[in-house]
Design an enzyme around this catalytic site. Structure first.
Site, PDB file in Angstrom:
ATOM      1  CG  HIS A   1      -7.115  -4.380  10.786  1.00 20.87           C
ATOM      2  ND1 HIS A   1      -7.779  -5.530  10.438  1.00 20.87           N
ATOM      3  CD2 HIS A   1      -7.293  -3.511   9.761  1.00 20.87           C
ATOM      4  CE1 HIS A   1      -8.336  -5.363   9.244  1.00 20.87           C
ATOM      5  NE2 HIS A   1      -8.052  -4.151   8.819  1.00 20.87           N
TER       6      HIS A   1
ATOM      7  CG  ASP B   1       2.625  -1.470  14.755  1.00 19.41           C
ATOM      8  OD1 ASP B   1       1.414  -1.167  14.834  1.00 19.41           O
ATOM      9  OD2 ASP B   1       3.088  -2.514  15.251  1.00 19.41           O
ATOM     10  CB  ALA B   2      -1.360   2.367  14.907  1.00 19.37           C
TER      11      ALA B   2
ATOM     12  CD  GLN C   1      -3.040  -0.817   2.297  1.00 18.21           C
ATOM     13  OE1 GLN C   1      -2.667  -0.427   3.398  1.00 18.21           O
ATOM     14  NE2 GLN C   1      -4.291  -1.144   2.062  1.00 18.21           N
TER      15      GLN C   1
ATOM     16  CD  GLU D   1     -14.144   0.132   7.101  1.00 14.11           C
ATOM     17  OE1 GLU D   1     -13.897  -0.709   6.227  1.00 14.11           O
ATOM     18  OE2 GLU D   1     -15.063   0.966   7.035  1.00 14.11           O
TER      19      GLU D   1
END
Length: 287
Positions: A156, A134-135, A111, A152
């Site tokens: 996850h 990474d969040a 992506q 959205e």
């Protein structure tokens, strides 16, 4: 589902969207009806004003993107973080509509490169930046952003509390967070659970009770402004649109039923009437 470490979960989500990035344009041909902003750039559910509104998924997805952007309340003075940026559509639309700088992060290598290419191809005057991150461990200093949105992507996260803490850390005081998430509005009926379980497995979906959000936000140093259940405008119709390739094929093959969709590991047809699976829109502010 066995509990995963943060690292392994990020890798699994990255691989999921690596595959999805390659497949999405073939699955939703109506994207051609939305110039420059097809479903291929906006990889999320849509919003319909009424259940039978004659609007394709690509347009409805744009509408949901705009609902998120409107709640950010940003302009050319601000810097926005897009947590789970996909291939850049919502970030680009945010920059175009508001003039704000937008940094997007994703854990998918497939992506991030199309997102960077999208930024290069558009006249956004250097407003867009995309990177792998990474969040659960954001690579930004405290107070780096004026607003954050997570369209959205919370679904996850194995630890929403940690993600909210990281978002709060990188937000300036008074900064805003807008997110969407899935939740169970009521217990899932046993007859529908196989399809919900398949959705959880195939899309790495997790849910938390909606009533947990106010306390999670407070612990992270934020206060919620709005928690809105928009399920009636999103879930059923999106699952209908996502099911069209299957339902068209099933209509041409008498005797095909939902059990065949389940056997083929296609969850959407069996989720159309599962009203218990909900979708929320949340706005909060950093204290």
């Amino acid at each position: 589902m066995p509990e995963q470490s943060s690292t392994s979960n990020a890798e699994a989500v990255g691989k999921l969207y690596d595959r999805f990035a390659a497949e999405s344009r073939d699955l939703w041909p109506d994207e051609a009806e939305v110039p420059n902003f097809g479903f291929g750039e906006h990889l999320h559910f849509g919003y319909w004003e009424t259940p039978d509104e004659d609007v394709p998924l690509g347009v409805a997805a744009l509408r949901l993107t705009d609902m998120v952007i409107d709640r950010l309340r940003v302009d050319e003075r601000h810097h926005v973080l897009d947590v789970g940026c996909g291939i850049g559509g919502p970030a680009l639309r945010t920059a175009r509509r508001t003039g704000a700088r937008v940094t997007g992060i994703t854990v998918s290598e497939a992506q991030v490169e199309p997102a960077k290419a999208l930024a290069r191809s558009e006249d956004t005057a250097g407003l867009l930046d995309f990177q792998l991150a990474d969040a659960l461990s954001l690579p930004f200093p405290d107070g780096s952003f004026d607003a954050v949105f997570a369209l959205e992507s919370m679904m996850h996260m194995p630890d929403r509390q940690q993600v909210l803490g990281e978002i709060s850390r990188v937000l300036r005081p008074g900064g805003r967070l807008v997110l969407t998430d899935f939740f169970e509005r009521a217990p899932i009926p046993e007859a529908d659970r196989p399809f919900v379980d398949l959705l959880r497995e195939s899309s790495l979906l997790t849910t938390v009770p909606v009533e947990d959000y106010p306390s999670m936000l407070r612990e992270a140093g934020m206060l919620f402004e709005e928690i809105r259940d928009i399920s009636a405008h999103t879930t059923r119709r999106t699952f209908i649109e996502m099911s069209r390739p299957w339902t068209d094929w099933a209509a041409a093959n008498p005797g095909v039923g939902l059990e065949d969709a389940l056997a083929a590991r296609i969850p959407a047809p069996g989720l159309i009437d599962v009203d218990e699976l909900g979708y929320l829109l949340l706005t909060a502010q950093r204290t």
